[in-house]
Design a protein around this motif. Structure first.
Motif: not given
Length: 503
Positions: A323-327, A329-333, A340-341
């Motif tokens: 869910e977080l990966k789909d949301g 948008q930018d490279k840093a995120s 974290c994974l």
């Protein structure tokens, strides 16, 4: 050869302590309770880490394949499977379950599949039969001594007197003794010395009897007064406790002006008093020692289990990651999320490897000290960290970290893992060396069973131990005897003489 700057290529080897390696080393040295705190901190920092069961949807994200039931895999398979890094990813629900069952008895047929070294169980199989012990219920919260005294003081004092009493009570230690100078306390509170002395008398009248004393003599005197036994003879006896400690009974009779019978009655009375009255009340929460490893014998085979009752189940929530990966948008995120994974997966692998290492070390300790577990401390063998490290093909420092701050529970009690590593005493018959702990046990047994009329000197103990096969020097016997809290032959002779006359 020309002098000047130039470029050279050199090849060298060095050990780089990566953050992941540092984390794995740190985890080895932590006890189960310390590890629980560490994991809680990691869960707060990493949104992908969770404890407990995930949702049913997340549990089935493996394509519907059945997961192994807790306790299906024995430690033979676990210990022979190699490093955790070579196995399937450990961030899935199935692997987490593998290290979370509460007991071998969770399923009736689990026991036969769990036997390893003569039957070492899987690392996370928990406690020895039945439900895992609830160690939180073993922590008994009690009222403190200060609270107990203030409650009583509030019922008989008020105003300035209660204010002074509160400060006096604050200076009473856990044994019940006042650790403050009254004159200094009076100056600090801005009151008269006689007022502080008067309130101290009130505090000393509180329960438990003897609390608020400034030394042992005053503590015993308070208890004698309460028992209405504080006559002039008893007062002189209490004032001469040093003479009593020496066992100089004729001198005490002259000081107190009593005969043998009266003196023995007075000594018996003193023995009934409590030299540490404050210890009766509270002292804060009682912290029980929580074992990290359970060892038990079943059908002639040893079962070794890590106590999973104190370890939370750590999982990676891949549904939340998606869910977080789909949301993102930018490279840093995206980089942060991938980091974290990676950190979460590495932590679970490190926990897996920690469990395997603990089981491996504990298994070797049981193998080396099997005579202790079957027959007792007198059969404890000399053992070093290097002996265990060589057998399990690990570095000595790794074994040292595994055995630090960890406790083992067996039918003979709870022992720190370091307890099983002792120096050796050479055999007088040329046979196998004996453990220092075994020698201490023999010394204690000899002294406990000695004839009161024939107290054993250290030289005599050396002779008796040599007859048992221990080649040990007199100074070593004295050192071991003192470590056991046993007095010299002179001290024991006086003590037994007092006990004999009191009886």
């Amino acid at each position: 050869m020309a002098i000047g700057p130039r470029l050279d290529l050199r090849q060298s080897q060095s050990l780089v302590m990566t953050p992941q390696l540092q984390q794995a080393i740190k985890l080895l040295a932590l006890s189960n309770l310390e590890l629980e705190t560490y994991i809680s901190d990691e869960i707060e920092k990493n949104p992908l880490l969770e404890t407990g069961d995930l949702s049913a949807e997340n549990n089935n994200d493996d394509g519907g394949q059945a997961k192994p039931e807790p306790g299906e895999q024995g430690s033979d398979e676990i210990l022979s499977a190699g490093p955790a890094e070579s196995e399937a990813p450990l961030d899935m629900q199935g692997d987490a379950d593998q290290f979370s069952s509460n007991s071998l008895s969770d399923s009736d047929g689990a026991l036969d599949g769990q036997l390893g070294l003569n039957g070492a169980s899987s690392p996370g199989s928990g406690s020895m039969g039945g439900e895992a012990p609830d160690f939180e219920n073993m922590l008994v919260a009690e009222i403190t001594l200060a609270d107990h005294l203030m409650e009583q003081a509030g019922a008989i004092l008020s105003g300035t007197d209660l204010f002074i009493a509160q400060h006096i009570i604050d200076q009473i230690d856990e044994c019940g003794y006042l650790q403050a100078d009254l004159l200094e306390l009076a100056h600090r509170l801005g009151v008269q010395l006689h007022d502080v002395e008067r309130i101290l008398t009130e505090v000393q009248s509180l329960e438990p009897v003897g609390v608020g004393a400034r030394d042992l003599s005053e503590c015993l005197a308070l208890q004698a007064k309460e028992a209405d036994r504080y006559d002039p003879a008893m007062a002189r006896l209490i004032d001469n406790l040093d003479v009593l400690a020496k066992g100089a009974l004729p001198q005490l009779k002259r000081i107190c002006g009593v005969d043998d019978e009266d003196l023995m009655d007075m000594i018996s009375e003193l023995r009934a008093y409590d030299p540490k009255p404050g210890c009766k009340i509270g002292g804060g929460d009682v912290q029980a020692v929580v074992p990290d490893i359970f060892i038990a014998e079943r059908a002639g085979k040893w079962i070794i289990e890590v106590n999973s009752a104190t370890l939370p189940k750590v999982l990676v929530n891949r549904t939340y990651f998606t869910e977080l990966k789909d949301g993102a948008q930018d490279k840093a995120s995206k980089e942060w999320l991938n980091e974290c994974l990676a950190d979460a997966s590495w932590l679970i692998k490190a926990l897996d490897q920690r469990q395997r290492t603990i089981v491996k070390v504990a298994t070797e300790i049981v193998k080396q000290q099997e005579a202790f577990f079957r027959k007792g401390v007198e059969h404890l063998r000399p053992l070093t960290l290097k002996n265990v490290a060589d057998e399990i093909e690990m570095h000595e420092s790794t074994v040292s970290r595994v055995t630090s701050n960890k406790y083992l529970s067996c039918s003979r009690g709870t022992f720190e893992l370091k307890y099983f590593f002792t120096s050796g005493i050479q055999s007088s018959t040329g046979g196998e060396a004996a453990s220092a702990e075994a020698v201490k046990s023999h010394i204690k047994s000899l002294i406990d069973n000695e004839d009161p009329k024939k107290i054993l000197s250290d030289d005599k103990l050396v002779v008796l131990l040599k007859a048992k096969g221990f080649d040990i020097a007199r100074r070593t016997v004295a050192k071991y005897r003192e470590a056991l809290g046993l007095g010299s032959s002179v001290q024991r002779r006086r003590q037994k003489a007092l006990e004999g006359k009191a009886a």
